[in-house]
Design a protein around this motif. Sequence first.
Motif, PDB file in Angstrom:
ATOM      1  N   LYS A  81      13.282 -25.244   7.815  1.00  0.00           N
ATOM      2  CA  LYS A  81      12.530 -25.962   8.750  1.00  0.00           C
ATOM      3  C   LYS A  81      13.266 -25.951  10.310  1.00  0.00           C
ATOM      4  O   LYS A  81      12.284 -25.974  11.297  1.00  0.00           O
ATOM      5  CB  LYS A  81      12.966 -27.525   8.536  1.00  0.00           C
ATOM      6  CG  LYS A  81      12.053 -28.598   8.799  1.00  0.00           C
ATOM      7  CD  LYS A  81      12.293 -29.940   8.242  1.00  0.00           C
ATOM      8  CE  LYS A  81      11.449 -31.009   8.934  1.00  0.00           C
ATOM      9  NZ  LYS A  81      12.066 -32.360   8.328  1.00  0.00           N
ATOM     10  N   ASN A  82      14.389 -25.768  10.359  1.00  0.00           N
ATOM     11  CA  ASN A  82      14.875 -25.451  11.948  1.00  0.00           C
ATOM     12  C   ASN A  82      15.012 -24.156  12.145  1.00  0.00           C
ATOM     13  O   ASN A  82      15.396 -23.617  13.312  1.00  0.00           O
ATOM     14  CB  ASN A  82      16.393 -26.057  11.849  1.00  0.00           C
ATOM     15  CG  ASN A  82      16.363 -27.539  11.492  1.00  0.00           C
ATOM     16  OD1 ASN A  82      15.140 -27.994  11.897  1.00  0.00           O
ATOM     17  ND2 ASN A  82      17.372 -28.339  10.890  1.00  0.00           N
TER      18      ASN A  82
ATOM     19  N   ASP B  19      15.020 -38.395  11.262  1.00  0.00           N
ATOM     20  CA  ASP B  19      16.641 -37.529  10.967  1.00  0.00           C
ATOM     21  C   ASP B  19      17.284 -38.111   9.759  1.00  0.00           C
ATOM     22  O   ASP B  19      16.854 -39.335   9.170  1.00  0.00           O
ATOM     23  CB  ASP B  19      17.657 -37.648  12.129  1.00  0.00           C
ATOM     24  CG  ASP B  19      18.062 -39.325  12.697  1.00  0.00           C
ATOM     25  OD1 ASP B  19      18.095 -39.895  11.659  1.00  0.00           O
ATOM     26  OD2 ASP B  19      18.020 -39.280  13.753  1.00  0.00           O
ATOM     27  N   LYS B  20      18.252 -37.715   9.447  1.00  0.00           N
ATOM     28  CA  LYS B  20      18.941 -38.223   8.262  1.00  0.00           C
ATOM     29  C   LYS B  20      19.365 -39.480   8.117  1.00  0.00           C
ATOM     30  O   LYS B  20      19.146 -40.158   7.081  1.00  0.00           O
ATOM     31  CB  LYS B  20      20.203 -37.137   7.818  1.00  0.00           C
ATOM     32  CG  LYS B  20      20.837 -37.284   6.534  1.00  0.00           C
ATOM     33  CD  LYS B  20      21.819 -36.457   6.388  1.00  0.00           C
ATOM     34  CE  LYS B  20      22.663 -36.617   4.999  1.00  0.00           C
ATOM     35  NZ  LYS B  20      23.738 -35.585   4.527  1.00  0.00           N
TER      36      LYS B  20
ATOM     37  N   LYS C 298      16.250 -27.616   4.987  1.00  0.00           N
ATOM     38  CA  LYS C 298      16.673 -27.787   6.288  1.00  0.00           C
ATOM     39  C   LYS C 298      16.550 -26.763   7.011  1.00  0.00           C
ATOM     40  O   LYS C 298      16.212 -26.590   8.181  1.00  0.00           O
ATOM     41  CB  LYS C 298      17.878 -28.764   6.082  1.00  0.00           C
ATOM     42  CG  LYS C 298      18.107 -29.557   7.522  1.00  0.00           C
ATOM     43  CD  LYS C 298      19.267 -30.203   7.742  1.00  0.00           C
ATOM     44  CE  LYS C 298      19.446 -31.388   6.798  1.00  0.00           C
ATOM     45  NZ  LYS C 298      21.252 -31.819   7.125  1.00  0.00           N
TER      46      LYS C 298
ATOM     47  N   ASP D  20      21.638 -26.974   2.932  1.00  0.00           N
ATOM     48  CA  ASP D  20      20.233 -27.334   2.298  1.00  0.00           C
ATOM     49  C   ASP D  20      19.098 -25.996   2.830  1.00  0.00           C
ATOM     50  O   ASP D  20      18.899 -26.259   3.925  1.00  0.00           O
ATOM     51  CB  ASP D  20      19.826 -28.631   2.694  1.00  0.00           C
ATOM     52  CG  ASP D  20      18.461 -28.833   1.954  1.00  0.00           C
ATOM     53  OD1 ASP D  20      18.112 -28.011   1.089  1.00  0.00           O
ATOM     54  OD2 ASP D  20      17.530 -29.862   2.420  1.00  0.00           O
TER      55      ASP D  20
END
Lengths: 492, 374
Positions: free
Chosen positions: A136-137, A405-406, A133, A130
């Motif tokens: 984001k990181n 978190d997921k 994600k 993704d």
Amino acid sequence: MFKIFPLSNLIKNSLFNNQKILVSKETTHGNITITENAGQYNIFDNGNLFFSTDNNILSEEYVHYAMLQHKNPKSVLLVSGGMSGMIYEILKYPGIENINYIEPNPQLIPLLSKYIAPTIDNRVHFYNGDPRKYIKNAKEKYDIVIMAIADPTSLQINRLYTLEFIQALKECISPEGIVLYGITSAGNYMGKEKKEIAAAMFYNLKKNFRFIAIIPGERDYYIASDSTVSIKISELSAGWEDKNLYVNPYYMDDESISQRNDFILNSIKNHRTINTDERPTLVFSHSMQFISKFSQTKGWIILLPLILLLTPLFLIKSYARGMFVAGLTASSIEITLIFIFQLIFGYIYSAIGVIIAVFMGGLAIGAIVANKFTTFKNTLPMIILLLAISIAIVPVCFRLMNNIDKFAGIIIILINILLPSFLTGFLFTTYSNYLSVEKINAPTLIYASDLFGSAFGVIAVTVYLLPVWGISNTCYILAGINLFPLFTNYRR
Amino acid sequence: MDKISKREFIQKGVLCMGGILCPNILDAGNSFAAEKLWKWSREAIFYTVTPRGVKCGICPNECTLRPGETSQCNNRINFNNKLYSIAYGNPCAVHVDPIEKKPLLHFLPQSTAYSIATAGCNMACLNCQNWDISQTSPKKTRNYDLMPEKVVNECLRNQCQSIAYTYSEPISFYEYVYDTSVIARSKGIKNVFISNGFINPEPLKKLAPYLDAANINLKSFSDTIYQKLNAGKLQPILNTLKTLKEYNVWLEITNLIVPSWTDDFDMIKRMCDWLMTNGFAEYPLHFSRFHPSYKLTQLPETPLQILIKARTIAEKAGMKYVYIGNVPSAGMENTKCPGCKKIVVERKGFTVISNNIDKGKCKYCGTKVNGNWG
């Protein structure tokens, strides 16, 4: 059975007429089909053309329109498009030290590699997953970010076009970094939808970057940076005559680009559309554009769900209205939660079965539990109120899910699905038990109303409520609609 | 509380759904709008009043319209038993384009064309690139106020050598094209007609003396495909090609190869043979690459090998100038001398790299290279 009646193959052969189907595989993100025709490979994502090989124009435009803007690009993030020749184009720049190529569908690269050799170079790093994600990181700062993704026609793709995503993207580019998006060309005329799409693209970027350039080409390219960007591609590409087939001073006409750039900017000056996670206006505009291909009058598609929502309420009796509303809100909130799941986690294809199973399970449990309660007048208002609350808290959970978190996110989504479905099942039994004492056909009518409400809810929420009002407002509207039966005078 | 039977419930439900799902009811505003004339309405030149209404004579569709009805091209209405064009002087698309973009490669190279289009088209191609203007009414697009005199003035102001009637379908805004062409001709401006060629002989013969160049889109060489893909017919287009040639209008022909629709090599060969038999060998033929568009977005682009093979077929048949459009690749856009086979015009995109044509002849061997080279 399927071997005797190969319906799927017949459909595929009809869909990909004159093309040799090399592979067709179901993945977590949907179906990927690769076909071949006269030496050209065509890649389809859920039946939609993703890209074809032998398209130099697209690869060169995506890459060089962005790269030429930077004095010395070293680090590049390429979101999708890497298998269509863009990595090759990026590597033409001698100063390149690092290319991170991320492909949203993890199964795409392994499947494609059998037919199209990926560019192997120690500066190229492949990532599957993704992009949201990943961004984001991300720890590194990129000089160039190329968003070689499809148009935001679906909520899944739109999450890479929203204001929130672009804000996150800005965090991972260098001070003079460049971001490039490409969308379907506005062409020679911009109707209402095209203007809205262009405006959303422009103002989403403008909110985050000082300079925006629009370069019309095979697609329209939106280039954003805090450093100046130029539309004079002919000038910028001087010296690339022998390296590029297309992006070079021979093909680029700065005067034409300037005219078309002005044409788009003038067309959108009175539009201030913003595309956000909560309010995915680009999806709505694309839907309306798609509809206009088949009907010159688009107004009916906006009126339709509203009329659909309201008309049966006046035709059915009061006791069935309650269930109509419950069905409507339950199905609407289910769709809203599916959308939220897709937005947060980036896929839905493999999760949709679980979501629907939980929803149906909730309905069943609610219906069974309700049999233990017999006092209609005391129970009903409380359940309706609880149902409204369970819908109204969804926006709060949505914001929470963005920051956890997921696993925790999935648990919250499932609870959000379970609660309204449980209460809707509960309502169904309550209405049925109460009314069936004297009306033998009451359960039938209640069930029909429930299904009618569900059907109308699904249409209303996908076509109108979510795209126009956004997630939070949709939930509040649904919670409000849900309170409607409280004001109904129930009589046997 | 009133009782409701299952039958009543279904009856009311069906009535309700039927009413809602009938878009025509909600679309009623259109026919009302079509009954009115506006600033940009002009009485049509070619029509006949019949007992069934007015019969438009512009194109082979020959729409017969009752009062208030609109033609298939969305551009003509019957108002009080007179036929009016409703797109006179109100183009929705106005741009300055290189002439090579039309495509016209043998006509005033490196010049620009002041390009205009109103909404409307007499065909309905599934692959139309300009569908948002061609498949709608001029009353629904945002238009410019640009009467013929102003078009000519704007063309001069922009230093364009020609006016191109293009993008949608100029046949549908015929009156506007005709009047503009007459004024343009008087001012020394060339008129360029970029069309599907689906026009009746009489209006074409009236317009042709004012046209300097045309690119006719010969979409396929099959009447069946014309009907299914374009809502048109083949024979009228072939007639148009012949008429334009008779009137000495510089002509270039475009054949868009749409995968699975018009990529049949036998059909391409038959088309080239027809062009040869009817004296079109000296006129450029452009095989154009299809890009997914409108209702054919699931189709991939035309494979390069198919375009190259089509060019080989055309050259073998005897066509002298065959080009491949929409593909940036070496040699696809160059003009070769039909005599010595040397490259006489080298192009990259819309840029002419070298031009070795002098007074319409090859500089190397003196062979005539057909075209209007300025």
